[in-house]
Scaffold this active site. Structure first.
Site, short mmCIF file in Angstrom:
data_model
loop_
_atom_site.label_atom_id
_atom_site.label_comp_id
_atom_site.label_asym_id
_atom_site.label_seq_id
_atom_site.Cartn_x
_atom_site.Cartn_y
_atom_site.Cartn_z
N SER A 38 0.80 -1.22 0.00
CA SER A 38 0.00 0.00 0.00
C SER A 38 0.83 1.27 0.00
O SER A 38 0.34 2.32 -0.37
CB SER A 38 -0.94 0.02 1.21
OG SER A 38 -0.21 -0.04 2.40
N GLY A 75 -2.11 -4.95 1.57
CA GLY A 75 -1.67 -6.04 2.44
C GLY A 75 -0.61 -6.92 1.82
O GLY A 75 -0.37 -8.03 2.28
N ASN A 103 5.08 -5.81 5.66
CA ASN A 103 3.92 -6.52 6.20
C ASN A 103 4.33 -7.88 6.76
O ASN A 103 3.75 -8.35 7.74
CB ASN A 103 2.84 -6.69 5.13
CG ASN A 103 1.99 -5.43 4.98
OD1 ASN A 103 1.99 -4.58 5.84
ND2 ASN A 103 1.30 -5.33 3.87
N ASP A 186 -4.41 7.55 10.07
CA ASP A 186 -3.94 6.31 10.70
C ASP A 186 -2.49 6.42 11.15
O ASP A 186 -1.98 5.57 11.89
CB ASP A 186 -4.14 5.10 9.79
CG ASP A 186 -3.34 5.16 8.50
OD1 ASP A 186 -2.43 6.00 8.38
OD2 ASP A 186 -3.62 4.34 7.59
N HIS A 189 0.04 5.51 6.69
CA HIS A 189 0.12 5.65 5.24
C HIS A 189 0.33 7.12 4.84
O HIS A 189 -0.39 8.00 5.33
CB HIS A 189 -1.15 5.12 4.59
CG HIS A 189 -1.38 3.67 4.82
ND1 HIS A 189 -2.14 3.18 5.86
CD2 HIS A 189 -0.91 2.59 4.15
CE1 HIS A 189 -2.14 1.86 5.82
NE2 HIS A 189 -1.41 1.48 4.79
#
Length: 222
Positions: A38, A75, A103, A186, A189
């Site tokens: 992402s 993801g 990740n 968040d 990002h």
């Protein structure tokens, strides 16, 4: 290293990306494949705001004839990258930008396994495109604890670049990570302004490679 479950659930979503539709490529046009998560996909943003699209703009402004395909995914993990890669090997790749692994680390995947998966992706791309230029986007774990895992993970990307004669962006999120003004709510990002800095971080490394590649004879997929 253990990461709080609540935080981990947010971090695992850190790889969102939308694949760009690939238009037919002329024999004169060189190609760049971005395989990432992402961070490369531009989570929560328009595809045109993600750094791969911004790189395409920079290439165009520099008079360099490249098609950039963003094959990133929400993801995304190194295992997932291995599964998705074959579909992109049917067409020639002149520059391969690899941005995966964070990740896996958030999920506690062993560092050796992460590195092995990344190496397999590089090997597969090189097998079909012997003259490909590899650019690796380095990542770092948030400093939850300065333990062996954090340290080992941070070394993966430089080691891969050295082993494969590739170029390295030492830290993709340099000057962006931890800055609320450059990230989405968040805190993970990059927002549109943050993506612009990511583009600058990659462009510093990519520009000389792209200039060299543009002058090379066109190659074909094996």
């Amino acid at each position: 290293m253990k990461i709080p479950v609540a935080l981990c659930s947010v971090l695992v979503s850190i790889l969102c990306a939308q694949s760009a539709c690939a238009a037919p490529v002329s024999s004169q046009m060189k190609t760049i494949l971005v395989l990432g998560d992402s961070l490369s996909g531009g989570f929560g943003l328009k595809p045109s705001e993600a750094y791969p699209a911004l790189l395409a703009n920079k290439l165009r402004a520099a008079g360099l004839n490249f098609q950039v395909t963003n094959a990133s995914q929400t993801g995304g993990t190194t295992e997932g990258g291995l599964e998705r890669l074959p579909g992109h090997l049917k067409r020639k790749i002149d520059i391969f930008i690899l941005e995966l692994g964070i990740n896996d680390a958030f999920r506690g995947v062993p560092v050796d396994q992460i590195q092995n998966n990344l190496q397999q992706m590089i090997d597969k791309v090189k097998a079909r495109n012997p003259n490909v230029h590899v650019l690796i986007a380095g990542m770092q774990l948030p400093n939850f604890a300065a333990d062996d895992y954090v340290s080992a993970f941070g070394k993966i990307f430089a080691e891969l670049a050295a082993k494969n004669g590739g170029a390295l962006v030492p830290y993709l999120l340099e000057d962006v990570a931890g800055d609320p003004s450059l990230n989405l709510p968040d805190g993970i990002h990059p927002n549109a302004d943050g993506q612009k800095i990511l583009a600058k971080n990659v462009w510093r490394v990519l520009e000389p490679i792209a200039s060299k590649t543009a002058a090379e004879p066109s190659s074909h997929v094996r």
